[in-house]
Scaffold this motif. Structure first.
Motif, PDB file in Angstrom:
ATOM      1  N   ALA A  49      10.557   5.953   1.084  1.00 20.41           N
ATOM      2  CA  ALA A  49       9.107   6.101   1.224  1.00 20.41           C
ATOM      3  C   ALA A  49       8.615   5.446   2.517  1.00 20.41           C
ATOM      4  O   ALA A  49       7.771   6.012   3.219  1.00 20.41           O
ATOM      5  CB  ALA A  49       8.392   5.501   0.017  1.00 20.41           C
ATOM      6  N   LEU A  50       9.132   4.276   2.842  1.00 21.20           N
ATOM      7  CA  LEU A  50       8.722   3.590   4.069  1.00 21.20           C
ATOM      8  C   LEU A  50       9.122   4.393   5.300  1.00 21.20           C
ATOM      9  O   LEU A  50       8.321   4.573   6.225  1.00 21.20           O
ATOM     10  CB  LEU A  50       9.333   2.186   4.124  1.00 21.20           C
TER      11      LEU A  50
ATOM     12  N   THR B  81       9.730   7.632   5.497  1.00 20.20           N
ATOM     13  CA  THR B  81       8.944   8.861   5.524  1.00 20.20           C
ATOM     14  C   THR B  81       7.528   8.585   6.010  1.00 20.20           C
ATOM     15  O   THR B  81       6.986   9.310   6.845  1.00 20.20           O
ATOM     16  CB  THR B  81       8.910   9.516   4.128  1.00 20.20           C
ATOM     17  N   TRP B  82       6.918   7.527   5.500  1.00 20.50           N
ATOM     18  CA  TRP B  82       5.555   7.178   5.916  1.00 20.50           C
ATOM     19  C   TRP B  82       5.513   6.951   7.427  1.00 20.50           C
ATOM     20  O   TRP B  82       4.633   7.478   8.111  1.00 20.50           O
ATOM     21  CB  TRP B  82       5.063   5.935   5.160  1.00 20.50           C
TER      22      TRP B  82
ATOM     23  N   LEU C  94       1.243   4.238  -2.983  1.00 21.48           N
ATOM     24  CA  LEU C  94       1.215   5.684  -2.726  1.00 21.48           C
ATOM     25  C   LEU C  94       2.489   6.349  -3.245  1.00 21.48           C
ATOM     26  O   LEU C  94       2.449   7.440  -3.815  1.00 21.48           O
ATOM     27  CB  LEU C  94       1.053   5.953  -1.231  1.00 21.48           C
ATOM     28  N   ARG C  95       3.611   5.672  -3.057  1.00 21.39           N
ATOM     29  CA  ARG C  95       4.910   6.188  -3.506  1.00 21.39           C
ATOM     30  C   ARG C  95       4.931   6.335  -5.021  1.00 21.39           C
ATOM     31  O   ARG C  95       5.339   7.375  -5.559  1.00 21.39           O
ATOM     32  CB  ARG C  95       6.015   5.224  -3.068  1.00 21.39           C
TER      33      ARG C  95
ATOM     34  N   GLN D 166       0.833  -1.212   0.000  1.00 27.17           N
ATOM     35  CA  GLN D 166       0.000   0.000   0.000  1.00 27.17           C
ATOM     36  C   GLN D 166       0.867   1.260   0.000  1.00 27.17           C
ATOM     37  O   GLN D 166       0.581   2.217  -0.718  1.00 27.17           O
ATOM     38  CB  GLN D 166      -0.942  -0.002   1.201  1.00 27.17           C
ATOM     39  N   ILE D 167       1.910   1.253   0.810  1.00 24.81           N
ATOM     40  CA  ILE D 167       2.821   2.400   0.838  1.00 24.81           C
ATOM     41  C   ILE D 167       3.519   2.537  -0.517  1.00 24.81           C
ATOM     42  O   ILE D 167       3.694   3.645  -1.026  1.00 24.81           O
ATOM     43  CB  ILE D 167       3.830   2.270   1.997  1.00 24.81           C
ATOM     44  N   ASP D 168       3.885   1.408  -1.121  1.00 26.23           N
ATOM     45  CA  ASP D 168       4.529   1.431  -2.435  1.00 26.23           C
ATOM     46  C   ASP D 168       3.601   2.038  -3.487  1.00 26.23           C
ATOM     47  O   ASP D 168       4.038   2.828  -4.321  1.00 26.23           O
ATOM     48  CB  ASP D 168       4.947   0.017  -2.836  1.00 26.23           C
TER      49      ASP D 168
ATOM     50  N   THR E 243       5.848  10.237   9.463  1.00 23.40           N
ATOM     51  CA  THR E 243       4.846  11.291   9.264  1.00 23.40           C
ATOM     52  C   THR E 243       3.429  10.871   9.622  1.00 23.40           C
ATOM     53  O   THR E 243       2.494  11.638   9.404  1.00 23.40           O
ATOM     54  CB  THR E 243       4.857  11.801   7.814  1.00 23.40           C
ATOM     55  N   GLN E 244       3.255   9.705  10.205  1.00 27.54           N
ATOM     56  CA  GLN E 244       1.919   9.228  10.514  1.00 27.54           C
ATOM     57  C   GLN E 244       1.309   9.850  11.776  1.00 27.54           C
ATOM     58  O   GLN E 244       0.130   9.740  12.009  1.00 27.54           O
ATOM     59  CB  GLN E 244       1.904   7.698  10.635  1.00 27.54           C
TER      60      GLN E 244
END
Length: 85
Positions: free
Chosen positions: A71-72, A74-75, A58-59, A54-56, A78-79
């Motif tokens: 990306a991982l 950062t996610w 979004l990336r 899911q994060i991928d 920033t949550q």
């Protein structure tokens, strides 16, 4: 004011293989980020690979996508939730 080292110590990245959307990829993250991702996956009631997928997604949709490891991280940071244990 003095700062303290992390209670878990300093560790370099650890490479792990994970399957995303049917293909295997390797991701290098520091152990504290792997632990945080595993905790976040449990909090979202998802397998780790599903959360990473899911994060991928979004990336990839981002205007200037970073690499997956960035990306991982950062996610996670920033949550607004503490995904550490």
């Amino acid at each position: 004011m003095r700062i303290d080292p992390p209670r878990v110590g300093f560790h370099g990245p650890v490479k792990r293989s994970i399957t995303i959307a049917g293909h295997q990829t390797s991701i290098s993250l520091e152990p504290v980020f792997w632990a945080s991702l595993e905790f976040a996956a449990r909090a979202h009631a998802l397998p780790l690979s599903a959360l990473v997928a899911q994060i991928d997604a979004l990336r990839i949709a981002a205007a200037d996508p970073p690499n997956l490891g960035s990306a991982l991280r950062t996610w996670l940071l920033t949550q607004g939730k503490n995904y550490s244990h």
